[in-house]
Design an enzyme around this catalytic site. Sequence first.
Site, mmCIF file in Angstrom:
data_model
loop_
_atom_site.group_PDB
_atom_site.id
_atom_site.type_symbol
_atom_site.label_atom_id
_atom_site.label_comp_id
_atom_site.label_asym_id
_atom_site.label_seq_id
_atom_site.Cartn_x
_atom_site.Cartn_y
_atom_site.Cartn_z
ATOM 1 C CB ILE A 3 22.676 61.446 15.157
ATOM 2 C CG1 ILE A 3 23.950 61.279 15.989
ATOM 3 C CG2 ILE A 3 21.568 60.614 15.788
ATOM 4 C CD1 ILE A 3 23.790 61.699 17.436
ATOM 5 C CG ASP A 4 19.691 57.727 11.284
ATOM 6 O OD1 ASP A 4 20.632 58.053 10.536
ATOM 7 O OD2 ASP A 4 19.348 56.555 11.504
ATOM 8 N NE ARG A 5 13.174 63.351 9.596
ATOM 9 C CZ ARG A 5 11.940 63.062 10.028
ATOM 10 N NH1 ARG A 5 11.377 63.800 10.970
ATOM 11 N NH2 ARG A 5 11.276 62.043 9.522
ATOM 12 N NE ARG A 65 16.136 54.052 11.481
ATOM 13 C CZ ARG A 65 15.777 54.985 10.598
ATOM 14 N NH1 ARG A 65 16.600 55.982 10.309
ATOM 15 N NH2 ARG A 65 14.603 54.910 10.010
#
Length: 318
Positions: free
Chosen positions: A137-139, A237
């Site tokens: 998962i993205d930061r 995104r």
Amino acid sequence: METETILLIAETEASRIDAFLAANTELSRSKLQKLIRSGDVLINGSTCKPNAEVRIGDAIRIRFEPETGDALPEPENIPLDVVYEDDDLAVINKPKGMVVHPAPGNPSGTLVNALLYRFRELSKSGGEIRPGIVHRIDRLTSGLLVVAKNDAAHEALAKQFALHTAHREYLCLVHGNLKEDSGTVDAPIGRHRTDRKRMAVTEDGRRAVTHWRVLQRFGTETLLDVKLETGRTHQIRVHMAYIKHPILGDEVYGSASSKLGLSGQALHGYRLTFVHPRTGEAMTYTAPLPEDFTVALKKLGGRIPDELFDTNSDKGES
């Protein structure tokens, strides 16, 4: 120097193993060719030739020596929100701002550092830099991910994600008012041609599929329930920006400014569904929205339907 092993589960078919590995690893083509010729690339447990075909669901293991100077992650006493755990796996609710595994610029303070401190054993199929990590998962994205404690669990879980039998669902606030009530973005994603830190929809990218449906409309913003079919870097995104409805607070693909006081992007992985690799039981877990997302939603006059957080998996240790 000890060799490192990385496991890949093929999500798509490919006419040649060398082309598949070049597209799915950071290793150079020349190094991959050498690894294949030396028998260090296995497809479903067997050595292969550079022109071997790859089929969906194939388990591919790569043995190689990591670059010298790469420091291995150390255990760090970082609090973890453990939603569930047993001898084979753990489900973690990752907070916004935490990097999943060490990388240039983020050598410590990552989820991996916290996992090494919390758990005695983690799978090695993701390599020594990413022990236990099945998916990421993205930061600046919060939410659920499953961690494998042994290689058998890792391979079984990775295969579920590759074959789309494991499901990840997200909630996000996006700019604008979408015309339809639901839809699908099927657009390939690859590295941005000029900014290598960003991803973009590109003709030569890997297939990426995102399903979305509208939960609530607020005129200039919309709350979406998003379901991933594939798992490309920054997929939601990039796809939301591609259809001209970027996620609120996304400083890379949209605009960091937000009148709603968000600390980063309004994107949260709230539901995770998979089959337990040992018992065969269907497992579903949910994680509540982080505080800034909840506050932003209240400012818009919205609320999250309670039924989204219904779950059949309420047992486990924390």
